[in-house]
Design a protein around this motif. Sequence first.
Motif, mmCIF file in Angstrom:
data_model
loop_
_atom_site.group_PDB
_atom_site.id
_atom_site.type_symbol
_atom_site.label_atom_id
_atom_site.label_comp_id
_atom_site.label_asym_id
_atom_site.label_seq_id
_atom_site.Cartn_x
_atom_site.Cartn_y
_atom_site.Cartn_z
ATOM 1 N N GLU A 362 -13.459 -89.916 18.858
ATOM 2 C CA GLU A 362 -12.957 -91.258 18.562
ATOM 3 C C GLU A 362 -13.467 -92.266 19.595
ATOM 4 O O GLU A 362 -13.840 -93.386 19.252
ATOM 5 C CB GLU A 362 -11.425 -91.231 18.560
ATOM 6 N N SER A 373 -11.359 -84.972 11.835
ATOM 7 C CA SER A 373 -10.074 -85.410 12.400
ATOM 8 C C SER A 373 -9.970 -86.921 12.439
ATOM 9 O O SER A 373 -8.905 -87.487 12.214
ATOM 10 C CB SER A 373 -9.905 -84.914 13.826
ATOM 11 N N ILE A 376 -9.042 -88.161 9.138
ATOM 12 C CA ILE A 376 -7.626 -87.914 8.847
ATOM 13 C C ILE A 376 -6.782 -88.997 9.512
ATOM 14 O O ILE A 376 -5.914 -89.611 8.887
ATOM 15 C CB ILE A 376 -7.206 -86.516 9.348
ATOM 16 N N ALA A 377 -7.083 -89.258 10.795
ATOM 17 C CA ALA A 377 -6.327 -90.279 11.521
ATOM 18 C C ALA A 377 -6.491 -91.637 10.861
ATOM 19 O O ALA A 377 -5.529 -92.406 10.737
ATOM 20 C CB ALA A 377 -6.797 -90.340 12.971
ATOM 21 N N ILE A 380 -4.284 -91.915 7.926
ATOM 22 C CA ILE A 380 -2.862 -92.024 8.253
ATOM 23 C C ILE A 380 -2.527 -93.428 8.726
ATOM 24 O O ILE A 380 -1.572 -94.037 8.272
ATOM 25 C CB ILE A 380 -2.466 -91.012 9.347
ATOM 26 N N SER A 381 -3.353 -93.971 9.641
ATOM 27 C CA SER A 381 -2.908 -95.209 10.271
ATOM 28 C C SER A 381 -3.582 -96.456 9.717
ATOM 29 O O SER A 381 -3.035 -97.536 9.879
ATOM 30 C CB SER A 381 -3.076 -95.124 11.786
ATOM 31 N N TRP A 386 -1.919 -91.403 2.592
ATOM 32 C CA TRP A 386 -1.363 -90.227 3.273
ATOM 33 C C TRP A 386 -1.627 -88.940 2.519
ATOM 34 O O TRP A 386 -1.790 -87.880 3.116
ATOM 35 C CB TRP A 386 0.135 -90.414 3.501
ATOM 36 N N ALA A 389 -5.015 -87.805 3.499
ATOM 37 C CA ALA A 389 -4.976 -87.312 4.886
ATOM 38 C C ALA A 389 -4.401 -85.904 4.909
ATOM 39 O O ALA A 389 -4.927 -85.014 5.588
ATOM 40 C CB ALA A 389 -4.134 -88.247 5.753
ATOM 41 N N ALA A 390 -3.329 -85.692 4.145
ATOM 42 C CA ALA A 390 -2.691 -84.379 4.115
ATOM 43 C C ALA A 390 -3.640 -83.328 3.544
ATOM 44 O O ALA A 390 -3.743 -82.220 4.069
ATOM 45 C CB ALA A 390 -1.415 -84.439 3.279
#
Lengths: 419, 284
Positions: A362, A373, A376-377, A380-381, A386, A389-390
């Motif tokens: 990152e 990853s 995914i983050a 989520i943000s 979501w 992401a899951a």
Amino acid sequence: MSTEQAILTTADGTPLKISLQRAMRRSRLKALGLVAPLFVFILVSFLLPIGDMLLRGVENHIVAEELPRTIPLLSEWQPDSATIPSEAVFKALVLDFQQGAKNKTINRLGSRLNYEVAGISSLFRKTARKSRTLTSDPYQEAMIKIDKQWGSIETWKLLKTFSSRYTPGYYLAGADLKLNIDGEIQRQPEELRVYMKLFWRTLRLSAIITLLTLVLGYPIAYLMASLPTRTSNLLMIMVLLPFWTSLLVRTTAWIALLQQEGIINDFLVVIGLLNDGGRLPLIHNATGTIVAMTHILLPFMVLPLFSVMKTISPTYVRAAKSLGATPFQALIKVYMPNTIPGMGAGGILVFILAIGYYITPELVGGISGTFISNRIAYHISSSLNWGLAAALGAFLLLIVLALYALYDKLVGIDNMKLG
Amino acid sequence: MAGLPPYASTPERIWYYLFRFLCGLIFFFLIFPIVVVIPLSFNAVPFFTFTQEMITLDPAGYSLKWYEDFFTNLNWQGAVRNSVIIGIFSTLIATFLGTLAALGLSRPHIPFRTTLMGILISPMIVPLIISAAGMFFFYSRINLQGTHIGVILAHAALGTPFVVITVTATLVGFDQNLIRASASLGATPTRTFFKIIVPLILPGVIAGGLFAFVTSFDEVVVILFVGSFEQRTIPWQMFSGIREHISPTILAVATILVFISTLLLTAVELLRRRNERLRGIRLT
């Protein structure tokens, strides 16, 4: 053999076998009782959240929740009939929209369906705005007047297909597949197939990092294993200090070293290897990720290698040499095969840790050096998708668990050593 | 490799020194990035580079202002307070539960030992981003997201595997006869626990606790999702600092952290030696 074999009993007359069994059961229960508090704690604070996340990847409540009147009616509608639903369905839809607009939740519906058909959210926003004033029939006509997409079978198929409370949609999206509006699985269009590429990049960069830690870790582990303990302990400090230093400190250090105005570029300019305009782009790309993560994960390779090499008797190599092997042959044919357990343990450990990394890619990875990853983050943000992401998390978890099973087979998780 | 024999041939000599030189370079690669942070944190200008004044050792090139910033800035002071609070409470939970579980796991006759062990150390196995995502979703549902309690529970879960592993390792080869001997001499189980078991496993418990504390103190990913600004810890503050406005205060913090990790490393090493001495394993 006598059939009248006397049964051994304890002082109070119970047979010894039963008494022993009882004692064993008590001991077992005691042991389990000691483990129970932590087990419950891990279950509630850790495993339940992970399970919850896996489930979130199939949850699809929004459509059914936002259109509580429409969806039950829609189940009777046959898409094959080639006619749009009846007036009654339209009336239910208008009431649902009015309810949703009042609760200020209707926009969820548009954003949810937008994951499936890009651009569809504008239809829902527009309808939510304009359907507020509709109070009398014919609703069908009025809705088609608001947007003629409501007169199209495709729109209704979309609602029907994604109205179920559970959907494989997110998991499919994570594998670059999708459900089309007829409910069939098909591949994403070429330009949207990003996740498989990202998984491959994560695996490829992790493999490169693992290989580099092996190449760099092997010589120093060998040196430490062959030196007297006092000296090798001193060298061990140089391996353990980075191991114990905060991950962010090491990442920060690499930013200071690698950036355009950083120490390495400055040094190369000062000694004249580069001119000031030609500074190397060492950070915010895959190079930055590889260099920083190789440094961060190197101790995880050196420690298992060292512990294996420490057990190899130097007489093996001496014997090989006395039998006429050159030092090189002795190293390749005798020494190295003995270190395979260490290489395997270190290699799998580094690889597992690498594919799950988030912070370092990152901060130093830019665009070309980020991992799954990071995606995914992001979901989520930032994108708030979501479910996706899951699903991506579930795939990553699957890969990691498979690798751990391998690690367990080769090394045994119980044998994991710390420091 | 321990010394070069007198009969070594020239190629062997060359290889010997070349090999040591290469190893030297690798050690340099390991240690240099950590050492380089220290002088940079005394920089007088707000960059991550060595200025001309610093290289010529001109006192004007050095300053303590980034340390001053760290010790006076409320953002950083709040982060220190949070790090300590969250670290201590999560370590206490992790150490207590982890030690109990390790005692249970090390008893003879425990059923499903491998499965239990696998479940208990799973927080260490699952990639942090997945733990973070799962905890974020779940803790949001039960209103623990963005609370100190949520973060403490999350960190405690992440720290327990280290306690379980270190304490189980101390109990390997634990002589069950000691407990029987103690009981036969009239000690109650409680007394046996505090007088016999505790002194023997204490180094493992402390080492495990240290690991748990470091895990919490150093953890960034989970806190980014489960915590918010109110729960900001030192790593949280560093991460947002690196992403937004890079200031050498981060390097000053890094230097302090390197210093702390050196202290912790020494502590763990001393504990390990004490443990080996107690168990009669001689260091060669």
